[in-house]
Design an enzyme around this catalytic site. Sequence first.
Site, PDB file in Angstrom:
ATOM      1  N   TYR A 176      -1.360   0.068  10.322  1.00 25.83           N
ATOM      2  CA  TYR A 176      -1.547  -0.587   9.027  1.00 25.83           C
ATOM      3  C   TYR A 176      -0.375  -0.243   8.113  1.00 25.83           C
ATOM      4  CZ  TYR A 176      -3.674  -1.194   4.336  1.00 25.83           C
ATOM      5  OH  TYR A 176      -3.935  -1.527   3.027  1.00 25.83           O
ATOM      6  N   SER A 231       0.842  -1.189   0.000  1.00 27.56           N
ATOM      7  CA  SER A 231       0.000   0.000   0.000  1.00 27.56           C
ATOM      8  C   SER A 231       0.879   1.241   0.000  1.00 27.56           C
ATOM      9  CB  SER A 231      -0.880   0.022   1.251  1.00 27.56           C
ATOM     10  OG  SER A 231      -1.512   1.274   1.378  1.00 27.56           O
TER      11      SER A 231
END
Lengths: 244, 453
Positions: A149, A136
């Site tokens: 995250y 990501s």
Amino acid sequence: MDKTLLVLGATSDIARAVAHRYAGDGWNIILSGRNSDVLKRDAADMRIRYGVKVDDVHFDALDFASHYKFWSQFSEKPEGVLYAIGYLGDQKKSESDWNESRIVIETNYSAAVSILNIVAADFEKRGSGFMIGIGSVAGDRGRMSNYIYGSAKAGFAVYLSGLRNRLYKSSVQVLTVKPGFVATRMTEGMKLPARLTATPEQVAADIFRAQQSGRQVLYTRWFWRLIMLAIIHLPGRLFVKLKL
Amino acid sequence: MPLICGWGRHPTVSAEQSTFDSDEALRSILTTPRLIAGLIPRGLGRSYGDSSLSERVISTKRMNRLISFDKTTGVLVCEGGVSIAEVLDIFVPRAWFVPVTPGTKYVTIGGAIASDVHGKNHHRSGSFSNHVLWVDVALSDGSIVRCSQSENRDLFLATCAGYGLTGVILRAAVRLVSVESAFIRQRTIRAHNLEEAMTIFEENSSWTYSVAWIDTLSSGREAGRSVIMLGEHAKAEEVTRVRGTRAGKSSAHEPLVPRKSRRLSVPFDLPSFVLNSLVVSTFNYFYYHKSPRLAGEKLVSYEPFFYPLDGILNWNRIYGRRGFTQYQLVLPKESSKEGLKEVLRLTSGHGNSSFLAVLKLFGKEDSPYLSFAREGYTLSLDFPITKDLFQQLDELDAVVLAYGGRLYATKDCRMSAGMFRSGYPEVDKFIEVRERVDPDRRFASLQSRRLGL
């Protein structure tokens, strides 16, 4: 065509779109995940749509002990493996609840290391194939809105980088995918700027193209590379004041 | 909460949207303790008005899997969110076609059933529901029931053309038709006026597909001048014969491979002055005169024959931000000539030019309680939304009623309950089923409330 793609986390929107993209190109697919009902229905759908062989196999990322057995069941190993298992979690919750943090870290990083170590060993011996990891852009720099995250994804990206280095001489491709905003179940309910948000199908097309042409790191969509370049280079004294 | 609207972009409403990916997920949505009233299923949102608008919308977009396909019978079983576009992409190359298709392929199978769509072949094949073997519906209490012409028949007749009001269509079995190619043999005939157009329809009823584009702005002796398009699925040898003669154009003599059409898009709303009567009548003039004076035949790919507008993404933007509504009526055969003349007289007079007007001869009425098509002529008119439009449409309503006709709810955003009731004699049978499966009216749309369903 007798190549197979193993999709880990096949019920995720991006994974499903990638599976469709490869199946559309004649690849056989193995769909893996926890929700057998959905996997079976997806498999039946893909078989009819593309006329390829599609299997559905149970896989639980957080059950580390099962990973070796999972990989061993395939007498013929797939040509490629896609790790598309991710968990955004709740940032606020993660900050105070270790269990939530643990699940975020294990799902996005530890579980990936566990299964991909196993896969890598075989691919190295075989001397061919590819591995795709969905990271990501959040892993490029820790921001207050999702750094637990983000840090797990950052760890994953560095893992894949090292793996790429190790497997280079074995002719195994390792592709790190860094999506920006994508309209999926994970981001449902979030207000994402429409012009910057990709569809899972667009991401899948980017991934397919990148893998087929031997790329190492893919930002999807392409402009995220530029956005993150800017964000990475913002001086710390300015960055800490931002509410990104 | 996001704003949603129908294809006509009027009205718009702010709606809470949820999706589901399995029967269990839907069941838990339907059985949450808090009473959810005003929930409407929604597919691709191609109905023009408010048929799929409500405060709470349940999207079927994730229920888009194929389940099984029988190569010998052509029966496709799939989830309700699969679109006709997908079915065509997958099955035309395998020599199958959808039995009935509306003017756009971007509708879901569930939506096709809920509107009981009709196509250019209604006079030969009836509406979509005639080709549906069974439907699995999730009712308001969360239970899932299979219905068909032979099982739970009243639920089937209420669900087809049921506008999502009996429940969510989860799965259906549809019988596809076998074809030999992806092409249509198309014949174009000009008609100088409405009467001639109607004669041409009647003389050519053996053609599988027939539709006419009609110039609503022509008047006097030329009132209702039109271009009629007839079509048949082309046989494989027709395609290879033709393509073979085009030297160098196409090396592959593959009848089942359609020609890929380029996608244009209307990138923004056109300002309202663009589509005025002068522009429209000029367009109509050139369109009419472009068609051959004598009947001509040619081979076309199925896409431009069935979906001329799908080739222009977001074509509804040409009507600008005010949006538009479509007025689709059907009149019994006996009163069509006089009735249509009256309708055309009324619409050619006003400034609200109807740009796209389509005329078609329907076959016998279909069995679902609220199914629109019936034997007679159907006329579809587009009107940009303006201040005095609704008054004009009320006048048209009176004409339609006077000639014994009715309107299509899928296109509508303003029809009154009285107008609807007058046109649909079986509405009470529909309401009876509604009372039984959804007494609390948990499933409701802006339209269902307006129509008193």
